[in-house]
Design a protein around this motif. Sequence first.
Motif, short mmCIF file in Angstrom:
data_model
loop_
_atom_site.label_atom_id
_atom_site.label_comp_id
_atom_site.label_asym_id
_atom_site.label_seq_id
_atom_site.Cartn_x
_atom_site.Cartn_y
_atom_site.Cartn_z
N ASP A 1 53.06 1.44 0.59
CA ASP A 1 51.64 2.76 0.30
C ASP A 1 52.38 3.47 -0.92
OD1 ASP A 1 50.62 2.09 2.67
OD2 ASP A 1 51.80 3.97 3.90
N ARG A 2 53.63 3.58 -1.15
CA ARG A 2 54.15 4.25 -2.53
C ARG A 2 53.79 3.35 -3.75
NH1 ARG A 2 58.58 5.49 0.60
NH2 ARG A 2 59.91 3.91 -0.57
N LEU A 3 53.99 2.27 -3.72
CA LEU A 3 53.75 1.37 -4.92
C LEU A 3 51.87 1.20 -5.06
CD1 LEU A 3 54.22 -1.18 -6.61
CD2 LEU A 3 53.75 -2.78 -4.84
N GLN A 4 51.17 1.22 -3.91
CA GLN A 4 49.59 1.42 -4.25
C GLN A 4 49.28 2.71 -4.89
OE1 GLN A 4 47.56 0.24 -0.78
NE2 GLN A 4 45.50 0.57 -1.82
N ALA A 5 49.85 3.61 -4.29
CA ALA A 5 49.57 5.02 -5.08
C ALA A 5 50.09 5.06 -6.30
CB ALA A 5 50.29 5.95 -3.96
N ARG B 1 42.50 0.74 -13.16
CA ARG B 1 41.23 1.13 -12.78
C ARG B 1 40.92 0.79 -11.27
NH1 ARG B 1 37.63 0.04 -18.28
NH2 ARG B 1 38.95 1.21 -19.73
N PRO B 2 40.07 1.55 -10.48
CA PRO B 2 39.98 1.21 -9.21
C PRO B 2 39.24 -0.06 -8.96
CG PRO B 2 38.99 3.40 -9.74
CD PRO B 2 39.62 2.82 -11.01
N ALA B 3 38.49 -0.58 -9.76
CA ALA B 3 37.77 -2.00 -9.51
C ALA B 3 39.05 -3.04 -9.78
CB ALA B 3 36.57 -2.19 -10.68
N PRO C 1 42.85 -3.71 -6.39
CA PRO C 1 43.11 -4.51 -5.37
C PRO C 1 43.78 -6.10 -5.94
CG PRO C 1 41.19 -3.73 -4.84
CD PRO C 1 41.56 -3.06 -6.30
N ALA C 2 43.15 -6.71 -7.13
CA ALA C 2 43.43 -7.93 -7.55
C ALA C 2 44.77 -7.69 -8.40
CB ALA C 2 42.53 -8.56 -8.52
N ARG D 1 48.34 -9.55 -6.91
CA ARG D 1 48.77 -10.46 -8.05
C ARG D 1 50.38 -9.93 -8.28
NH1 ARG D 1 47.01 -11.73 -14.28
NH2 ARG D 1 48.79 -13.19 -14.81
N LEU D 2 50.48 -8.88 -8.30
CA LEU D 2 51.91 -8.33 -8.45
C LEU D 2 52.81 -8.80 -7.36
CD1 LEU D 2 51.31 -5.13 -10.11
CD2 LEU D 2 52.59 -6.88 -11.19
N LYS D 3 52.38 -8.81 -6.15
CA LYS D 3 53.04 -8.98 -4.90
C LYS D 3 53.58 -10.45 -4.88
CE LYS D 3 51.95 -5.21 -1.94
NZ LYS D 3 51.37 -4.79 -0.55
N HIS D 4 52.34 -11.26 -5.04
CA HIS D 4 52.39 -12.69 -5.15
C HIS D 4 53.42 -13.26 -6.29
CE1 HIS D 4 51.50 -17.02 -4.75
NE2 HIS D 4 51.13 -17.00 -5.82
N GLU D 5 53.42 -12.82 -7.39
CA GLU D 5 54.51 -13.05 -8.42
C GLU D 5 55.73 -12.63 -8.17
OE1 GLU D 5 53.14 -13.04 -12.45
OE2 GLU D 5 51.05 -13.94 -11.86
N ALA D 6 55.78 -11.49 -7.48
CA ALA D 6 57.20 -10.92 -7.42
C ALA D 6 58.18 -11.57 -6.05
CB ALA D 6 57.13 -9.61 -6.71
#
Length: 256
Positions: free
Chosen positions: A56-60, A67-69, A72-73, A77-82
């Motif tokens: 939740d903190r990462l998303q915030a 930008r909002p649009a 999500p992507a 992508r960051l979580k996948h590559e991490a």
Amino acid sequence: AEWARDVAQLREHIERETTRERAGDDWQRVVKIASDAEGLAERFRDTVKRLEQSGDRLQAQLAQVYRPADLPAALARLKHEAKKDPEATAQRLRERPQEFGRLRGQEWGPIATPDRHRAHQALPRAADELRQVEQLRQEVHHLQPAARAAERRAPTLRQHARDLAETNFRLRPEDHQLRHLGRLVVRHGERNILAMLGPAATTLRLARAAFQGTLGRTVVSMAADRLLGPAAGPVFLIGRAVEMVRGAGREGGRER
């Protein structure tokens, strides 16, 4: 014939106490296993909770960067590559965030809008949180199989521990048993008991202490010893039983 009967009764005392001692040892072992299982399950639940909070903190923080649009992507992508290389991904996010999506605000040379300025300020915190998310995700993945098994086993282990505790309590020496044991010891003496029982008599430390008149000192020095366990308190009855038997013997001698 009398000796044979007494030997059988003494062996019954020994076997009863041995069973109770074994139940006490098993109870301690099972309780420890159950506590470890519950501790592992609790650690897993705590790690899952920390992962959710970190996510939740990462998303915030990323919401201040992208930008909002594009958010999500960029987050996916960051979580996948991490998962492949958390350090390198966090470094790319810090140094080249535009590779994952369009940043908030605008920047014209040295001049940046407030949104773009806040985006750059949030990048270090977002990179650190990304590392934390991946670290917690790996920990959850590592703990999950054992923690799930521990959650299933814990109730059964606790019930087994309760059964062992009941067994230990049921086999606890009662007043008449202790009194009878004291009479046998006084009747035959320690040497005769050793001759009758041989190596098995090593578990009769309590009976020998009663015969020798050193029960009090022995209990003080051996309180809660394996032989006695939770029943250490009632063993004082043997001392009183021995005194009663000896007193009866002395009175009988005077009468004669």
